[in-house]
Design a protein around this motif. Structure first.
Motif, mmCIF file in Angstrom:
data_model
loop_
_atom_site.group_PDB
_atom_site.id
_atom_site.type_symbol
_atom_site.label_atom_id
_atom_site.label_comp_id
_atom_site.label_asym_id
_atom_site.label_seq_id
_atom_site.Cartn_x
_atom_site.Cartn_y
_atom_site.Cartn_z
ATOM 1 N N HIS A 1 0.623 -1.047 0.271
ATOM 2 C CA HIS A 1 0.044 0.013 -0.313
ATOM 3 C C HIS A 1 0.696 0.944 0.145
ATOM 4 C CE1 HIS A 1 1.287 -0.914 4.086
ATOM 5 N NE2 HIS A 1 0.348 0.329 4.815
ATOM 6 N N TRP A 2 0.683 2.087 -0.160
ATOM 7 C CA TRP A 2 1.321 3.594 -0.684
ATOM 8 C C TRP A 2 2.106 3.731 0.761
ATOM 9 C CZ3 TRP A 2 -0.259 9.213 1.342
ATOM 10 C CH2 TRP A 2 -0.908 9.049 2.976
ATOM 11 N N HIS A 3 1.359 3.985 1.880
ATOM 12 C CA HIS A 3 1.847 4.439 3.026
ATOM 13 C C HIS A 3 3.730 5.040 3.142
ATOM 14 C CE1 HIS A 3 -1.937 3.700 5.506
ATOM 15 N NE2 HIS A 3 -2.196 4.166 4.570
ATOM 16 N N TRP A 4 3.840 6.055 3.062
ATOM 17 C CA TRP A 4 5.401 6.359 2.981
ATOM 18 C C TRP A 4 5.954 5.258 3.526
ATOM 19 C CZ3 TRP A 4 9.322 7.438 6.106
ATOM 20 C CH2 TRP A 4 9.213 7.400 7.971
ATOM 21 N N ALA B 1 2.784 -2.357 -8.448
ATOM 22 C CA ALA B 1 2.388 -1.798 -7.451
ATOM 23 C C ALA B 1 0.324 -1.180 -8.281
ATOM 24 C CB ALA B 1 2.284 -0.170 -6.783
ATOM 25 N N HIS B 2 -0.346 -1.780 -6.565
ATOM 26 C CA HIS B 2 -1.742 -1.217 -7.702
ATOM 27 C C HIS B 2 -1.972 0.110 -8.519
ATOM 28 C CE1 HIS B 2 -6.117 -0.872 -7.106
ATOM 29 N NE2 HIS B 2 -6.072 -2.574 -7.523
ATOM 30 N N GLU B 3 -2.492 0.204 -8.621
ATOM 31 C CA GLU B 3 -3.242 1.169 -9.499
ATOM 32 C C GLU B 3 -3.562 2.265 -9.117
ATOM 33 O OE1 GLU B 3 -6.374 0.404 -12.452
ATOM 34 O OE2 GLU B 3 -5.196 -0.291 -13.693
ATOM 35 N N LYS B 4 -4.030 2.007 -8.037
ATOM 36 C CA LYS B 4 -4.369 3.029 -6.467
ATOM 37 C C LYS B 4 -3.294 3.194 -5.690
ATOM 38 C CE LYS B 4 -9.283 1.935 -6.219
ATOM 39 N NZ LYS B 4 -10.598 0.966 -4.954
ATOM 40 N N LYS C 1 -1.376 7.964 -5.571
ATOM 41 C CA LYS C 1 -1.454 8.234 -4.196
ATOM 42 C C LYS C 1 -0.532 8.558 -4.061
ATOM 43 C CE LYS C 1 -2.871 10.104 -0.585
ATOM 44 N NZ LYS C 1 -3.443 11.178 -0.593
ATOM 45 N N LEU C 2 0.448 7.530 -4.799
ATOM 46 C CA LEU C 2 2.403 8.104 -5.113
ATOM 47 C C LEU C 2 2.630 9.433 -6.002
ATOM 48 C CD1 LEU C 2 4.328 4.862 -4.489
ATOM 49 C CD2 LEU C 2 3.588 6.694 -3.216
#
Length: 238
Positions: free
Chosen positions: A67-70, A85-88, A92-93
């Motif tokens: 997931h996107w979290h830093w 990574a996933h499109e979502k 976010k990135l």
């Protein structure tokens, strides 16, 4: 940092609380290896690679993001392998890549509620020089599911509904009966630690449907399938 053996072909590194470094995974195939999550900085990646070399293993050719979290993505630019990574996650990135990483701008985002205090504190602990922060999207994106053949072993990426983050991905290694879930079993820190029980029920159904024995979570020791299911049921009853 040491690489801990979970099974014959799956390893993990320990989490660290000081700058919120998460568990990182390593899946060793006959032809390619895969790193689960990219860590929170180039220093985190360097320590991971050092631990991999110490075990006589090759640097992973592929990096898959949960997931996107830093803390799971800010090391992506330093990873030597192709990132997935996933499109979502990439959406976010791409947003974070436009941010200015200066003391002033970080304080503005904190005051506006765009960023949370815990993440701000940990980012500053990891980056004494904020100018070193570099956010990038992955080389490859996917939607739904994706299977990666590593040679004699596969990594199955499954986008799941999660109360923690909408882009959460679980990574199943069926041959080793291991499931990486990142932080999927958790509250949404960006919504005042809100726990969406409908999303948690959906995640529970997904996790119960995976055939595995050991669950690797983002900021704790691995647990059994029975334990992670029990934890989720406990959260639902809370």
């Amino acid at each position: 940092m040491d690489l801990k053996r979970l099974t014959d072909r799956v390893f993990y590194t320990m989490f660290s609380k000081e700058s919120d470094r998460p568990v990182l995974g390593y899946i060793n195939g006959q032809t390619r290896s895969l790193m689960v999550d990219a860590g929170n900085s180039k220093y985190h990646v360097a320590l991971f690679n050092k631990a991999v070399r110490k075990e006589g293993l090759r640097i992973p050719e592929i990096v898959a993001i949960t997931h996107w979290h830093w803390d799971h993505t800010f090391g992506m630019h330093a990873a030597e392998g192709v990132t997935i990574a996933h499109e979502k996650t990439n959406a976010k990135l791409a947003e974070l890549a436009e941010w200015e990483w200066t003391d002033i701008e970080m304080k503005k985002r904190l005051a506006a509620g765009i960023e949370i205090e815990f993440a701000d504190t940990c980012i500053r602990n990891e980056y004494p020089s904020l100018s070193e922060i570099r956010v990038v999207a992955s080389d490859i994106s996917f939607d739904g599911t994706m299977e990666i053949d590593l040679g004699g072993i596969t990594a199955q990426l499954h986008h799941v509904t999660s109360p923690h983050s909408d882009d959460s991905v679980c990574i199943l290694v069926p041959q080793e009966r291991v499931l990486f879930v990142g932080d999927a079993v958790g509250v949404d820190y960006y919504k005042d630690c809100y726990l969406d029980k409908d999303k948690l029920r959906s995640l529970l159904t997904a996790i119960e449907g995976f055939d595995f024995d050991t669950c690797v979570v983002g900021h704790a020791e691995p647990v059994s399938k029975q334990k992670i299911v029990a934890v989720m049921n406990s959260l639902l009853e809370r």
